[in-house]
Design an enzyme around this catalytic site. Structure first.
Site, PDB file in Angstrom:
ATOM      1  N   ALA A 428     -20.331  45.523 -47.069  1.00  0.00           N
ATOM      2  CA  ALA A 428     -19.743  44.555 -46.134  1.00  0.00           C
ATOM      3  C   ALA A 428     -18.591  45.191 -45.373  1.00  0.00           C
ATOM      4  O   ALA A 428     -18.474  45.049 -44.140  1.00  0.00           O
ATOM      5  CB  ALA A 428     -19.272  43.316 -46.889  1.00  0.00           C
ATOM      6  N   CYS A 515       9.325  35.999 -32.665  1.00  0.00           N
ATOM      7  CA  CYS A 515       8.301  36.988 -32.285  1.00  0.00           C
ATOM      8  C   CYS A 515       8.544  38.276 -33.056  1.00  0.00           C
ATOM      9  O   CYS A 515       8.762  39.343 -32.481  1.00  0.00           O
ATOM     10  CB  CYS A 515       8.348  37.234 -30.781  1.00  0.00           C
ATOM     11  SG  CYS A 515       8.094  35.764 -29.789  1.00  0.00           S
TER      12      CYS A 515
END
Length: 683
Positions: A428, A515
């Site tokens: 995967a 931020c």
């Protein structure tokens, strides 16, 4: 159910579904299972006991009701303030002071100690005016004083102590210049019980010179660099290589200099500081014993010693472990701390036949940490739902893969049939990386990449390696309100303040508004990397406890997020058991802009002028509305505002006040300033 702030020292457990904040406890209780130790109540059958009866019995304050009172619009009887919010509880502050005083009084009495204890509060821990004024007021009956470490701190301490006990100490620590020392001498002239503590040897020359020039006889202390040191983070300022204090050689030179100028009688206090959060009483006693020996030596050398200031170090139990192995916990209580100090000093002084000194401590963290709660809202949460995929969709997905990726898919399928989880996980991961490479090369479109992400997430979930942790986005700045978490990894108890009678269904971390990738809380009490939380259903409030020391003073304005709104809440006999006696909206956008040397008034004028240039000359009403909107943006706090929020805190300049005896009455507020804005906002 809501969390409760308990304004009395209740020994019993909180009722089920409640988080009780106790004035007399040194740690924050976690949500508890149903209790069995209810005190007998004759008028109510035990089977009919309810949380409301517990709240009445233990004098508990409902934090959620405080949030509602504060954040509801004024038209609905609230204060119209915006979150995040600091709730100050002066009753808790009073209890902490009284508990510390009682612990030392008990130790002094039990040990036949022949002097007394009088502490000082180091204002650096929280310089808020009303916190300092409360400490002076509550501590006045037992001569509790203040400690300053800079010129502005000294000015505020002088001002506050004018209303305090005349015997309260004003301890002047920190690096000093001529102006600082002159100010401290002036404080002495104003009949304040001021002690100038020498942190550097050269300060003695300034003290001698300026005291002669001003004709003011000083009281002098010296800070000693002890050999005793604890090894944790908070012990880095102690020991012989510590930042502050004098070595034994330097202390001897100071004594000799004072003797030469006929001022040795001015030397009356010895100060030391092992470091914050002293983990054990054994370490504490070791340091106090060493300092007591130095004190006795100074007496022998002729100094008129009177006070032994043991500094700070009285720790609090942030994580509830009561363990000396944790840097955020301690293995003792107030009584054990006081007893260790008194015993150590008494033992040394009696061996040396020295009169017992007045014991002073500077226990700031232990006094103010408990008295405030930071409350903030989770505004959204990330979800990681695995998208469904039909048989046709799966076929389309596989056909879009490269040959190597299809080979990974086939190997993954075979491993799944055989129940080989490790091999499934390997292929995967390899499949996803191949697809990412294809996307970067431009041979895979964004829909196919999203399908790969969903497919692999499904595989990880089935295998059991998928991370179910969600990210809860909170209306807060970590850098402003919890700077010690970002700076030194300090952990604080954080819990939801309501819905505690519901089982948390998810685990989550907290991400702030800034931020900045560091603007998150992903470590919690107990070594947890996530917090047990509820699904977001309407408003969801969390509280951070034990943050009353240092966090407000250290907080910055990263991303120009200012401090929270603040309310002062006292216990009362009203319908909700509390009274909001003071409420102040947090700094506005204009306020934080000024911190960085911007001029909001000029900025507004420039934007208003641009709006007039861009707008229609014939539509004056629209231009005025735009100007008003811009002005409102400057007046608002930087934090997010919900659609239902009504920012009416501009009335009266965002300031509300009522007497301590009176519960806040929103209807009594003057409406004269309801629409107050800058005078030049009207076009």
């Amino acid at each position: 159910m809501p969390a409760l702030a308990c304004c009395v020292d209740a020994a019993a457990a909180a009722p089920p579904g409640y988080a009780a904040f106790s004035a007399g406890d040194s740690s924050l209780p976690a949500p508890v299972p149903p209790f069995t130790g209810v005190p007998p109540v004759t008028s109510v059958e035990s089977s009919h006991w309810s949380p409301s009866l517990s709240a009445a019995l233990y004098k508990e304050i409902d934090l959620l009701k405080i949030v509602k009172k504060v954040s509801d619009p004024k038209s609905s009887g609230g204060l119209g303030l915006q979150l995040p919010l600091i709730v100050r509880l002066p009753d808790v502050l009073k209890n902490r002071l009284e508990s510390l005083q009682s612990a030392f009084e008990f130790a002094i009495q039990s040990q036949d100690y022949e002097s007394h204890y009088q502490g000082v509060y180091p204002v650096k821990c929280n310089q808020d005016r009303f916190v300092v004024e409360d400490i002076v007021k509550f501590g006045s009956p037992f001569r509790f004083g203040l400690e300053a470490g800079s010129k502005p701190e000294l000015l505020l301490a002088m001002s506050c102590l004018c209303k305090g006990n005349s015997e309260s100490l004003l301890v002047c620590n920190g690096f000093k210049d001529a102006e600082y020392i002159s100010l401290a001498l002036v404080a002495r002239k104003l009949a304040l019980n001021t002690v100038i503590v020498l942190e550097q040897e050269e300060e003695i020359d300034l003290v001698i010179e300026l005291s002669r020039k001003l004709s003011i006889r000083p009281v002098i202390g010296v800070r000693a660099k002890l050999r005793t040191k604890h090894s944790g983070h908070f012990g880095s300022t102690s020991g012989e290589k510590g930042k502050f204090g004098l070595t034994t050689t330097q202390i001897l030179r100071v004594v000799k200099k004072l003797e030469q100028v006929g001022m040795l009688d001015c030397l009356q206090l010895l100060h030391f500081h092992i470091g914050s959060q002293i983990p054990t009483t054994a370490l504490l006693a070791d340091g106090v014993s060493e300092a007591a020996q130095i004190y006795c030596e100074l007496v022998r050398l002729g100094a008129q010693m009177r006070v032994l200031d043991i500094g700070g170090g009285l720790g609090i139990d942030y994580d509830g472990s009561k363990s000396s192995d944790s840097e955020i916990s301690i293995s003792y209580g107030l009584e054990e701390y006081a007893l260790a100090v008194v015993r150590a000093i008494r033992f040394v002084c009696e061996r040396r036949s020295v009169k017992h000194p007045v014991i002073c401590s500077e226990s700031g963290r232990a006094i103010v940490s408990h008295h405030s709660v930071l409350i903030f809202e989770a505004v959204s949460a990330s979800t990681y739902e695995t998208p469904g995929m039909s048989a046709l969709g799966l076929q389309y997905f596989v056909e879009g893969l490269s040959e190597e990726a299809r080979s990974d898919y086939r190997n993954l399928s075979a491993a799944a049939i055989n129940g080989d989880s490790d091999t499934c996980l390997f292929y995967a991961d390899q499949l996803k990386q191949r697809c990412i490479d294809q996307f970067k090369e431009g041979s895979l479109d964004i829909e196919q990449l999203a399908a790969v992400d969903g497919f692999c997430e499904f595989v990880w979930k089935v295998i059991g390696v998928s991370d179910p942790t969600r990210t809860y986005h909170v209306n807060l700045s970590v850098f402003t309100s919890i700077p010690d978490f970002w700076g030194i990894g300090q952990l604080f108890p954080i819990i939801p303040i309501h819905r505690l009678d519901q089982r948390p269904a998810v685990r989550g971390i907290l991400s702030d508004l800034t931020c900045d990738s560091d603007g998150k809380i992903d470590k919690f009490i107990g070594g947890e990397s996530s917090l047990a939380l509820h699904e977001l259903e309407g408003k969801y409030y969390l509280g951070m406890f034990l943050g009353g020391a240092y966090e407000e003073a250290l907080g910055g304005v990263h991303n120009l997020f200012g401090g929270p709104s603040v309310v002062r809440v006292s216990q009362s006999d009203g319908p909700h058991s509390f009274a909001v006696t003071r409420a102040v909206q947090g700094p506005s956008c204009a306020d934080v802009l000024r911190v960085m040397q911007h001029e909001p008034e000029l900025m507004f004028e420039a934007l208003k002028h641009r709006a007039e240039e861009c707008g229609s000359e014939d539509d004056g009403m629209a231009n005025a509305a735009l100007a008003s909107s811009l002005a409102h943006s400057f007046h608002s706090m930087p934090y997010l505002v919900g659609s239902s929020c009504c920012l009416t805190a501009m009335s009266n300049g965002g300031f509300y006040y009522c007497n301590d005896e009176d519960e806040y009455n929103a209807s009594a507020d003057s409406a004269s300033g309801e629409d107050e804005q800058w005078s030049y906002c009207c076009a």
